[in-house]
Design an enzyme around this catalytic site. Structure first.
Site: not given
Ligand code: AHR
Length: 499
Positions: A25, A170-171, A302
């Site tokens: 990331e 994402n999330e 993740e």
């Molecule tokens: O990996 C760090 C963060 O953790 C990511 O950006 C997020 O998707 C998760 O909360």
């Protein structure tokens, strides 16, 4: 009585090599400094990409790489990262630093080429538009004279790339928009519709799945995505559903130090890591209702350890050191993924370089392979092998680990294992979490086997930041029983020739 039985002659599902994937990331020093140093750096590079990092990732056979986030993905506008004049933006999620967009689509795809791996790109649902995501897919994968293909050519790339794995946000329940599952499920259908297959590029669309044990999210997602009301099958629009689960110490609020921890904190962490097994089983049970033939993959995109940040570091950069404990979290977690091969298609460790449970750490010109890197190296042979389920006997030794809050104690098994077969060879991974040495025994049925080799990973103390990997001669077979003599807190891989 042995600890477990392995039937050598029963067919099993294939362990997807994508379970051994990674995640990078725009966070802290993962991309900038970790992967990308810029073309003018004295550190050997290809178009700014560190060659030592590429080499070390190739050594563990990296099967895929997820990018650009994480939370950053839902703040990322891909057109900022192409062409000559790139705007700067603020990465307010991670450290509030200025992002210059010098690492964008073309740089990521060059990294993918150098690694010889598959890209997994996560698109922006939280602050982007359907058109923006749709155009990114077209830019990457379309071959004719379409507007986005033309734009790509103007930026120096003639041929389309092959990009299969595509994340739809994402999330979305958190940093990706704080959405309710009903709202996200409808958006997932909408975005999924406009992320099109161009030419022979067939997308594997991954919808944002639950946070840890949010079973209601999975239920709503599967019900909505699984019933498209158009006579289509769920897999026409979605091929994967993600799951995120991190390992920490006593609780999320008390993650604990990465290197200075008590034995109790070791047990909390291992119980947390082992929770992955329960999470996969329960989410998979919900998925089974809507997708009984298991065509939709669970994508644990993740996972990994998350400790308190390294003292003195920017807390938004998620810098942490590693010990033998991290290696054992990795070996146990990979076993869990292998053993759920019928549902877990992909997984991505957070995060490749310098962030959380990274496999690599850079410091100027120096590159260090972390304890976790070694676990991935030892596990490589499981990728694309056929699973041989390890059936533990009912009296498997456990340790009860109490938690804060209403959760019951975890009955944490002290031995963990997974086995795969390929080309007449079996690979067995075994982890001993106990603080004492033990001998694990496996009743091998339905065939004969001979030990062909092995390797052992351990350290003299759980808190050691360096692990040793040595040849292992502690495995032997007598009367069809494989005995593996394991030191305290250690991980072994054993190769067996099958007849
Ligand atoms: O990996 C760090 C963060 O953790 C990511 O950006 C997020 O998707 C998760 O909360």
């Amino acid at each position: 009585m042995t600890d477990a039985v392995i039937n050598l002659d029963l067919p099993g599902p294939v362990v997807s090599r994508h379970q051994h994937g990674h995640f990078a990331e725009h966070l802290g020093r993962c991309i900038y400094d970790g992967i990308f140093v810029g073309p003018d750096s004295p550190i050997p590079n290809d178009n700014g990409i560190r060659l030592d990092v590429v080499e070390a990732l190739k050594e563990i056979g990296i099967p895929n790489l997820r990018w650009p986030g994480g939370c950053f993905a839902d703040d990322y506008h891909w057109k900022d990262g192409i062409g000559e004049d790139r705007p700067t933006v603020v990465n307010s999620l991670w450290g509030d630093v200025v992002e210059d967009n010098s690492f964008g689509t073309h740089e990521f795809m060059r990294l993918i080429e150098l690694l010889g791996t598959e890209p997994y790109i996560c698109g922006n649902v939280g602050s982007g538009t359907v058109q923006e995501m749709s155009q990114w897919v077209e830019y990457l994968t379309r071959g004719d004279d379409s507007p986005m293909a033309r734009l790509r050519r103007e930026n120096g790339r003639d041929e389309p790339w092959s990009v299969k794995f595509w994340g739809v946000g994402n999330e979305s329940w958190g940093c990706g928009g704080n959405m309710r599952p009903e709202h996200y499920a409808d958006l997932a259908r909408q975005y999924g519709t406009y992320c099109r297959d161009h030419g022979d590029n067939t997308l594997y669309r991954i919808a944002c799945g639950p946070n840890v044990d949010d079973y209601a999210w999975t239920q709503t997602l599967m019900a909505t995505v699984g019933d498209l009301g158009c006579g289509c099958r769920p897999t026409d629009h979605f091929q994967g559903l993600s799951l995120h689960h991190y390992t920490f110490g006593r609780s999320w609020e008390q993650k604990g130090s990465a290197t200075e921890f008590s034995d109790d904190e070791y047990w909390y962490a291992m119980a947390n890591a082992f929770r992955m097994d329960e999470l996969i089983s329960r989410h998979a049970a919900i998925m089974d209702v809507y997708d009984p033939t298991r065509r939709i993959g669970l994508v644990v995109d993740e996972w990994g350890t998350w400790w308190e940040p390294e003292p003195g570091s920017n807390p938004g950069f998620l810098v942490q050191r590693q010990t033998l404990r991290d290696a054992l979290v990795a070996s146990v977690t990979l076993d869990i993924f292998h053993n759920h091969a019928d549902r877990v298609f992909m997984a991505n460790l957070a995060q490749t370089v310098n962030v959380l449970q990274a496999v690599l750490v850079t410091d100027g010109e120096k590159l260090t392979r972390t304890p976790t890197w070694h676990v991935f190296k030892l596990n490589q042979g499981h990728g694309d092998g056929e699973l041989l389920p390890v059936a533990w006997r009912g009296d498997r030794a456990v340790r009860a680990v109490a938690h804060d809050g209403p959760r019951p104690d975890t009955q944490l098994p002290l031995l963990h294992a997974s086995a795969t077969r390929r080309d007449g060879r079996m690979l067995l991974s075994v982890t001993n979490l106990a603080l004492e040495a033990t001998t694990a025994t496996f009743d091998l049925r339905g065939g004969t086997a001979t030990v062909a080799g092995g390797q052992l990973l351990t350290a003299s103390d759980l808190r050691d930041e360096e692990v040793t990997v040595t040849g292992f001669d502690g495995a032997s077979i007598a009367g069809g029983v494989l005995s593996v003599a394991l030191p305290a807190t250690s991980y072994a891989v054993i190769e067996l020739d099958l007849a």
